[in-house]
Design a protein around this motif. Structure first.
Motif, PDB file in Angstrom:
ATOM      1  N   GLU A  76      11.919   5.155  10.263  1.00 44.12           N
ATOM      2  CA  GLU A  76      11.545   3.993   9.467  1.00 44.12           C
ATOM      3  C   GLU A  76      10.345   3.333  10.116  1.00 44.12           C
ATOM      4  OE1 GLU A  76      10.745   2.399   6.872  1.00 44.12           O
ATOM      5  OE2 GLU A  76      12.816   2.347   6.149  1.00 44.12           O
ATOM      6  N   LEU A  77       9.473   2.789   9.276  1.00 41.42           N
ATOM      7  CA  LEU A  77       8.264   2.132   9.751  1.00 41.42           C
ATOM      8  C   LEU A  77       8.552   0.724  10.263  1.00 41.42           C
ATOM      9  CD1 LEU A  77       5.948   3.064   6.746  1.00 41.42           C
ATOM     10  CD2 LEU A  77       5.828   4.059   9.047  1.00 41.42           C
ATOM     11  N   ALA A  78       7.680   0.247  11.152  1.00 42.40           N
ATOM     12  CA  ALA A  78       7.692  -1.163  11.507  1.00 42.40           C
ATOM     13  C   ALA A  78       7.262  -1.970  10.291  1.00 42.40           C
ATOM     14  CB  ALA A  78       6.750  -1.420  12.682  1.00 42.40           C
ATOM     15  N   LEU A  79       7.665  -3.219  10.270  1.00 42.29           N
ATOM     16  CA  LEU A  79       7.461  -4.059   9.093  1.00 42.29           C
ATOM     17  C   LEU A  79       5.989  -4.156   8.658  1.00 42.29           C
ATOM     18  CD1 LEU A  79       9.321  -5.565   7.178  1.00 42.29           C
ATOM     19  CD2 LEU A  79       9.080  -7.589   8.624  1.00 42.29           C
ATOM     20  N   PRO A  80       5.026  -4.376   9.563  1.00 44.08           N
ATOM     21  CA  PRO A  80       3.633  -4.459   9.121  1.00 44.08           C
ATOM     22  C   PRO A  80       3.127  -3.166   8.489  1.00 44.08           C
ATOM     23  CG  PRO A  80       3.878  -5.367  11.329  1.00 44.08           C
ATOM     24  CD  PRO A  80       5.167  -4.676  11.001  1.00 44.08           C
ATOM     25  N   ASP A  81       3.607  -2.022   8.982  1.00 43.34           N
ATOM     26  CA  ASP A  81       3.183  -0.740   8.410  1.00 43.34           C
ATOM     27  C   ASP A  81       3.773  -0.527   7.021  1.00 43.34           C
ATOM     28  OD1 ASP A  81       1.684  -0.051  10.689  1.00 43.34           O
ATOM     29  OD2 ASP A  81       3.489   0.661  11.704  1.00 43.34           O
ATOM     30  N   ARG A  82       5.018  -0.941   6.860  1.00 44.81           N
ATOM     31  CA  ARG A  82       5.619  -0.897   5.518  1.00 44.81           C
ATOM     32  C   ARG A  82       4.809  -1.760   4.552  1.00 44.81           C
ATOM     33  NH1 ARG A  82      10.892  -1.432   3.253  1.00 44.81           N
ATOM     34  NH2 ARG A  82      11.834   0.625   3.369  1.00 44.81           N
ATOM     35  N   ALA A  83       4.449  -2.964   5.005  1.00 43.97           N
ATOM     36  CA  ALA A  83       3.699  -3.889   4.152  1.00 43.97           C
ATOM     37  C   ALA A  83       2.339  -3.310   3.760  1.00 43.97           C
ATOM     38  CB  ALA A  83       3.524  -5.227   4.864  1.00 43.97           C
ATOM     39  N   LYS A  84       1.663  -2.652   4.700  1.00 39.72           N
ATOM     40  CA  LYS A  84       0.363  -2.048   4.398  1.00 39.72           C
ATOM     41  C   LYS A  84       0.496  -0.956   3.343  1.00 39.72           C
ATOM     42  CE  LYS A  84      -1.816  -2.973   8.873  1.00 39.72           C
ATOM     43  NZ  LYS A  84      -2.308  -2.365  10.144  1.00 39.72           N
ATOM     44  N   GLU A  85       1.554  -0.167   3.424  1.00 41.52           N
ATOM     45  CA  GLU A  85       1.741   0.884   2.423  1.00 41.52           C
ATOM     46  C   GLU A  85       2.053   0.279   1.058  1.00 41.52           C
ATOM     47  OE1 GLU A  85       4.257   4.098   3.674  1.00 41.52           O
ATOM     48  OE2 GLU A  85       2.964   4.568   5.393  1.00 41.52           O
ATOM     49  N   LEU A  86       2.817  -0.794   1.046  1.00 45.39           N
ATOM     50  CA  LEU A  86       3.085  -1.479  -0.219  1.00 45.39           C
ATOM     51  C   LEU A  86       1.797  -2.068  -0.795  1.00 45.39           C
ATOM     52  CD1 LEU A  86       4.887  -2.583  -2.442  1.00 45.39           C
ATOM     53  CD2 LEU A  86       5.574  -4.432  -0.888  1.00 45.39           C
ATOM     54  N   GLU A  87       0.945  -2.610   0.048  1.00 45.11           N
ATOM     55  CA  GLU A  87      -0.343  -3.129  -0.422  1.00 45.11           C
ATOM     56  C   GLU A  87      -1.180  -2.022  -1.068  1.00 45.11           C
ATOM     57  OE1 GLU A  87      -2.092  -4.894   2.998  1.00 45.11           O
ATOM     58  OE2 GLU A  87      -0.748  -6.632   2.990  1.00 45.11           O
ATOM     59  N   ALA A  88      -1.125  -0.822  -0.497  1.00 44.45           N
ATOM     60  CA  ALA A  88      -1.856   0.311  -1.069  1.00 44.45           C
ATOM     61  C   ALA A  88      -1.301   0.666  -2.445  1.00 44.45           C
ATOM     62  CB  ALA A  88      -1.784   1.513  -0.128  1.00 44.45           C
ATOM     63  N   VAL A  89       0.017   0.592  -2.581  1.00 50.93           N
ATOM     64  CA  VAL A  89       0.636   0.852  -3.891  1.00 50.93           C
ATOM     65  C   VAL A  89       0.179  -0.197  -4.900  1.00 50.93           C
ATOM     66  CG1 VAL A  89       2.823   0.981  -5.149  1.00 50.93           C
ATOM     67  CG2 VAL A  89       2.625   2.025  -2.879  1.00 50.93           C
ATOM     68  N   LEU A  90       0.157  -1.459  -4.480  1.00 44.47           N
ATOM     69  CA  LEU A  90      -0.292  -2.527  -5.377  1.00 44.47           C
ATOM     70  C   LEU A  90      -1.737  -2.297  -5.820  1.00 44.47           C
ATOM     71  CD1 LEU A  90       0.086  -5.263  -6.784  1.00 44.47           C
ATOM     72  CD2 LEU A  90      -0.535  -6.367  -4.614  1.00 44.47           C
ATOM     73  N   ARG A  91      -2.611  -1.894  -4.916  1.00 42.98           N
ATOM     74  CA  ARG A  91      -4.007  -1.610  -5.290  1.00 42.98           C
ATOM     75  C   ARG A  91      -4.070  -0.480  -6.301  1.00 42.98           C
ATOM     76  NH1 ARG A  91      -4.831  -2.539   0.298  1.00 42.98           N
ATOM     77  NH2 ARG A  91      -4.793  -0.294   0.744  1.00 42.98           N
ATOM     78  N   TRP A  92      -3.269   0.556  -6.080  1.00 45.85           N
ATOM     79  CA  TRP A  92      -3.243   1.690  -7.009  1.00 45.85           C
ATOM     80  C   TRP A  92      -2.790   1.232  -8.396  1.00 45.85           C
ATOM     81  CZ3 TRP A  92       0.092   4.206 -10.203  1.00 45.85           C
ATOM     82  CH2 TRP A  92      -0.237   5.502 -10.614  1.00 45.85           C
ATOM     83  N   VAL A  93      -1.748   0.423  -8.430  1.00 49.81           N
ATOM     84  CA  VAL A  93      -1.221  -0.064  -9.702  1.00 49.81           C
ATOM     85  C   VAL A  93      -2.268  -0.902 -10.434  1.00 49.81           C
ATOM     86  CG1 VAL A  93       0.475  -1.646 -10.716  1.00 49.81           C
ATOM     87  CG2 VAL A  93       1.208   0.066  -9.033  1.00 49.81           C
ATOM     88  N   LYS A  94      -2.957  -1.755  -9.709  1.00 43.51           N
ATOM     89  CA  LYS A  94      -3.912  -2.666 -10.336  1.00 43.51           C
ATOM     90  C   LYS A  94      -5.092  -1.923 -10.974  1.00 43.51           C
ATOM     91  CE  LYS A  94      -4.947  -6.659  -8.568  1.00 43.51           C
ATOM     92  NZ  LYS A  94      -4.347  -7.565  -9.561  1.00 43.51           N
ATOM     93  N   GLN A  95      -5.432  -0.741 -10.454  1.00 40.61           N
ATOM     94  CA  GLN A  95      -6.573  -0.018 -11.020  1.00 40.61           C
ATOM     95  C   GLN A  95      -6.177   0.971 -12.116  1.00 40.61           C
ATOM     96  OE1 GLN A  95      -7.297   3.566 -10.457  1.00 40.61           O
ATOM     97  NE2 GLN A  95      -5.181   3.684  -9.698  1.00 40.61           N
ATOM     98  N   ASP A  96      -4.882   1.183 -12.319  1.00 44.14           N
ATOM     99  CA  ASP A  96      -4.455   2.133 -13.352  1.00 44.14           C
ATOM    100  C   ASP A  96      -4.692   1.538 -14.742  1.00 44.14           C
ATOM    101  OD1 ASP A  96      -2.363   3.442 -15.249  1.00 44.14           O
ATOM    102  OD2 ASP A  96      -2.359   4.740 -13.488  1.00 44.14           O
ATOM    103  N   LYS A  97      -5.344   2.290 -15.596  1.00 46.33           N
ATOM    104  CA  LYS A  97      -5.766   1.778 -16.907  1.00 46.33           C
ATOM    105  C   LYS A  97      -4.607   1.577 -17.877  1.00 46.33           C
ATOM    106  CE  LYS A  97     -10.447   3.631 -16.552  1.00 46.33           C
ATOM    107  NZ  LYS A  97     -11.475   4.526 -17.145  1.00 46.33           N
ATOM    108  N   ARG A  98      -3.445   2.052 -17.536  1.00 47.11           N
ATOM    109  CA  ARG A  98      -2.274   1.849 -18.409  1.00 47.11           C
ATOM    110  C   ARG A  98      -1.590   0.513 -18.144  1.00 47.11           C
ATOM    111  NH1 ARG A  98       0.264   7.515 -16.596  1.00 47.11           N
ATOM    112  NH2 ARG A  98      -0.661   6.701 -14.683  1.00 47.11           N
ATOM    113  N   ILE A  99      -2.063  -0.188 -17.128  1.00 51.69           N
ATOM    114  CA  ILE A  99      -1.372  -1.383 -16.633  1.00 51.69           C
ATOM    115  C   ILE A  99      -2.221  -2.621 -16.857  1.00 51.69           C
ATOM    116  CG2 ILE A  99      -0.566  -2.509 -14.511  1.00 51.69           C
ATOM    117  CD1 ILE A  99       0.177   0.403 -13.562  1.00 51.69           C
TER     118      ILE A  99
END
Length: 255
Positions: A76-99
């Motif tokens: 399991e990741l440390a909390l800041p690393d988990r948060a960074k990966e979640l931030e990357a998911v949020l960026r991906w979601v925000k740029q998807d044209k279906r959203i």
């Protein structure tokens, strides 16, 4: 409903496995990111994320589930690393044209709550925290109560149910010690729904109420299920249905 496997690129060329579901049609949709708990994959315990996702898609939302980069490794990741990966998911979601980019919610379970609260939350329109772990020093004590020896200079094996284990590195413990839910609650101005079961054997109801009271959002709600367990999963069907209804209604109201 359509369902597709996705890959979400993050730093270092790593790609997170994901699952996207959306209603039929070519329109754009408000989106919900599902954040799983400690040591869980994108489906969460007893596939509870899938159940919530399908109910949300039926109600007109697009959903994204994903695995953190260590899923399948027993780590399991440390909390800041988990948060960074979640931030990357949020960026991906925000740029998807279906959203619809300004209508994005997060549904986080257990350790997914502090993960979400540790990220840069700008761009998230609404939150649901189910059985959130807010006081993480007590999280450590729970594992010690199960016989775990905590090491601060090397890997620690943490016992899980069913004979499983989760391994964390020495960086894990400073990251949870630094997490202050009351400070972060002061930054939560978007709508927040906090869900808890009063028979949760991992989280004290008083802790949940303390966190909720500190949230500054003018649109917040605390939902405590009498006789509800951690995650509101192993409960009578009527209670589970009530939770699903609350989730859909909250996101309809706030997204």
């Amino acid at each position: 409903m359509t369902e597709e496997k996705i890959l979400i690129s993050i730093q270092g060329g790593v790609k997170l496995e994901g699952l996207l579901r959306k209603p039929q049609g070519d329109g754009t949709f408000p989106a919900i990111i599902m954040v799983s708990g400690f040591g869980m994959d994108l489906h969460e315990d007893k596939n509870s994320n899938d159940v919530v996702s399908k109910r949300l898609v039926d109600a007109g939302f697009l959903t994204v589930q994903f695995n953190f980069s260590v899923v399948g490794s027993e780590r399991e990741l440390a909390l800041p690393d988990r948060a960074k990966e979640l931030e990357a998911v949020l960026r991906w979601v925000k740029q998807d044209k279906r959203i619809i980019g300004d209508r994005i919610g997060i549904h986080a379970t257990s350790f997914g709550a502090p993960t979400t609260l540790s990220m840069h939350i700008a761009g998230v329109t609404s939150f649901i925290f189910v059985s959130g772990v807010y006081w993480l020093t007590r999280f450590r004590k729970q594992f010690q109560g199960r016989g775990a020896t905590i090491y601060y200079d090397k890997d620690t094996d943490l016992p899980r149910s069913g004979g499983r284990k989760t391994i964390v590195g020495p960086e894990f413990w400073p990251s949870i010690d630094a997490f202050d839910p009351l400070v972060i609650a002061q930054k939560l101005t978007a709508p927040v729904l906090v869900v808890h079961g009063d028979q949760d054997d991992k989280i004290d109801t008083a802790d949940v109420k303390k966190f909720y009271d500190a949230v500054v959002s003018k649109q917040k709600k605390l939902r405590i299920f009498k006789n509800g367990d951690h995650g509101i999963t192993d409960v009578p069907r009527a209670m589970r249905e009530e939770l699903l209804k609350d989730v859909v209604e909250w996101f309809h109201k706030t997204l």
